[in-house]
Design a protein around this motif. Structure first.
Motif, PDB file in Angstrom:
ATOM      1  N   ALA A  37     -20.937  52.382  29.129  1.00 38.33           N
ATOM      2  CA  ALA A  37     -21.139  53.803  29.426  1.00 38.33           C
ATOM      3  C   ALA A  37     -22.603  54.188  29.252  1.00 38.33           C
ATOM      4  O   ALA A  37     -23.175  54.901  30.089  1.00 38.33           O
ATOM      5  N   ASP A  38     -23.229  53.726  28.183  1.00 43.36           N
ATOM      6  CA  ASP A  38     -24.647  54.027  27.954  1.00 43.36           C
ATOM      7  C   ASP A  38     -25.510  53.448  29.066  1.00 43.36           C
ATOM      8  O   ASP A  38     -26.421  54.108  29.572  1.00 43.36           O
ATOM      9  N   LEU A  39     -25.225  52.212  29.453  1.00 40.20           N
ATOM     10  CA  LEU A  39     -26.010  51.570  30.510  1.00 40.20           C
ATOM     11  C   LEU A  39     -25.833  52.295  31.845  1.00 40.20           C
ATOM     12  O   LEU A  39     -26.807  52.451  32.600  1.00 40.20           O
ATOM     13  N   ARG A  40     -24.627  52.773  32.128  1.00 38.46           N
ATOM     14  CA  ARG A  40     -24.429  53.558  33.353  1.00 38.46           C
ATOM     15  C   ARG A  40     -25.244  54.841  33.298  1.00 38.46           C
ATOM     16  O   ARG A  40     -25.883  55.226  34.274  1.00 38.46           O
ATOM     17  N   HIS A  41     -25.236  55.495  32.147  1.00 32.67           N
ATOM     18  CA  HIS A  41     -26.020  56.726  32.003  1.00 32.67           C
ATOM     19  C   HIS A  41     -27.516  56.453  32.197  1.00 32.67           C
ATOM     20  O   HIS A  41     -28.240  57.299  32.714  1.00 32.67           O
ATOM     21  N   LEU A  42     -27.951  55.275  31.812  1.00 32.88           N
ATOM     22  CA  LEU A  42     -29.372  54.923  31.913  1.00 32.88           C
ATOM     23  C   LEU A  42     -29.710  54.263  33.252  1.00 32.88           C
ATOM     24  O   LEU A  42     -30.792  53.688  33.401  1.00 32.88           O
ATOM     25  N   GLY A  43     -28.798  54.337  34.224  1.00 27.75           N
ATOM     26  CA  GLY A  43     -29.132  53.949  35.577  1.00 27.75           C
ATOM     27  C   GLY A  43     -28.546  52.663  36.128  1.00 27.75           C
ATOM     28  O   GLY A  43     -28.798  52.330  37.284  1.00 27.75           O
ATOM     29  N   LEU A  44     -27.778  51.930  35.344  1.00 26.48           N
ATOM     30  CA  LEU A  44     -27.174  50.700  35.867  1.00 26.48           C
ATOM     31  C   LEU A  44     -25.789  51.013  36.408  1.00 26.48           C
ATOM     32  O   LEU A  44     -25.012  51.718  35.764  1.00 26.48           O
ATOM     33  N   ASP A  45     -25.478  50.471  37.583  1.00 26.42           N
ATOM     34  CA  ASP A  45     -24.121  50.633  38.099  1.00 26.42           C
ATOM     35  C   ASP A  45     -23.249  49.486  37.589  1.00 26.42           C
ATOM     36  O   ASP A  45     -23.732  48.559  36.934  1.00 26.42           O
ATOM     37  N   ALA A  46     -21.957  49.558  37.899  1.00 29.74           N
ATOM     38  CA  ALA A  46     -21.010  48.555  37.392  1.00 29.74           C
ATOM     39  C   ALA A  46     -21.388  47.147  37.832  1.00 29.74           C
ATOM     40  O   ALA A  46     -21.265  46.195  37.047  1.00 29.74           O
ATOM     41  N   ALA A  47     -21.863  47.002  39.071  1.00 27.68           N
ATOM     42  CA  ALA A  47     -22.251  45.669  39.559  1.00 27.68           C
ATOM     43  C   ALA A  47     -23.435  45.122  38.755  1.00 27.68           C
ATOM     44  O   ALA A  47     -23.437  43.943  38.375  1.00 27.68           O
ATOM     45  N   ALA A  48     -24.424  45.957  38.483  1.00 28.22           N
ATOM     46  CA  ALA A  48     -25.587  45.516  37.703  1.00 28.22           C
ATOM     47  C   ALA A  48     -25.181  45.150  36.280  1.00 28.22           C
ATOM     48  O   ALA A  48     -25.667  44.161  35.725  1.00 28.22           O
ATOM     49  N   ALA A  88     -23.907  56.443  22.979  1.00 30.05           N
ATOM     50  CA  ALA A  88     -22.570  56.292  22.377  1.00 30.05           C
ATOM     51  C   ALA A  88     -22.492  55.063  21.484  1.00 30.05           C
ATOM     52  O   ALA A  88     -21.874  55.099  20.426  1.00 30.05           O
ATOM     53  N   TYR A  89     -23.113  53.973  21.907  1.00 30.15           N
ATOM     54  CA  TYR A  89     -23.055  52.727  21.130  1.00 30.15           C
ATOM     55  C   TYR A  89     -23.512  52.948  19.697  1.00 30.15           C
ATOM     56  O   TYR A  89     -22.920  52.430  18.756  1.00 30.15           O
ATOM     57  N   TYR A  90     -24.549  53.728  19.528  1.00 32.57           N
ATOM     58  CA  TYR A  90     -25.084  53.967  18.190  1.00 32.57           C
ATOM     59  C   TYR A  90     -24.502  55.194  17.502  1.00 32.57           C
ATOM     60  O   TYR A  90     -24.436  55.237  16.286  1.00 32.57           O
ATOM     61  N   ARG A  91     -24.111  56.192  18.252  1.00 36.43           N
ATOM     62  CA  ARG A  91     -23.749  57.464  17.637  1.00 36.43           C
ATOM     63  C   ARG A  91     -22.249  57.639  17.407  1.00 36.43           C
ATOM     64  O   ARG A  91     -21.858  58.189  16.392  1.00 36.43           O
TER      65      ARG A  91
END
Length: 162
Positions: free
Chosen positions: A77-88, A140-143
């Motif tokens: 979820a964090d990575l998606r928020h930071l611009g990576l899509d599911a494929a990436a 989310a990972y950290y908080r």
């Protein structure tokens, strides 16, 4: 010394080298100074958790116990928020799948991961201060788990004084 505190002391002693190596090798403060560095750090953690979480679950064979401790979805979820899509995210490098020899080794591995949650609260506060992120917007990972951990700790403290 009670058996529980003896076990805790043993776990702490036997995992101390792993904790020290993580702190030394991660260089988290410099990594989170920029959003791209933070995203790269989360990508590395994703590669770690993508390999370790299934191995821990298989070795423990206690799905109810481990499921709530998984963090891979928060990282995604964090990575998606930071611009990576599911494929990436699916193409991110992973560490080699570990061989975890049974429940005792799985609990030791889980102990190190759970311990990182406490340190992660420090990182989460730093990321929030630097970049204005929270558990809904890329942290989310950290908080999230840190908040749950704190609530759990307060509840345990209340129960032990009752």
């Amino acid at each position: 010394m009670t058996p529980v505190s003896g076990l805790h002391a043993r776990l702490r002693a036997e995992t101390a080298a792993t904790h020290a190596a993580l702190e030394r090798d991660l260089g988290w403060d410099a990594r989170v100074a920029t959003l791209s560095g933070y995203r790269d750090l989360l990508a590395r953690f994703h590669g770690f958790h993508a390999a370790y979480e299934p191995a821990i679950a298989e070795a423990l064979r206690e799905p109810g116990f481990f499921e709530e401790r998984r963090r891979i979805d928060w990282l995604s979820a964090d990575l998606r928020h930071l611009g990576l899509d599911a494929a990436a995210i699916g193409r991110l490098p992973r560490v080699a799948t570990p061989r975890i020899a049974g429940p005792a080794a799985a609990l030791g591995t889980l102990y190190v991961l759970e311990g990182s949650t406490l340190g992660g609260q420090v990182i989460g506060r730093r990321v929030a201060a630097l970049h204005g992120l929270d558990e809904r917007t890329g942290c989310a990972y950290y908080r999230v788990e840190g908040s749950a951990q704190a609530r759990c700790g307060r509840a345990s403290a209340r129960a032990s004084t009752a």
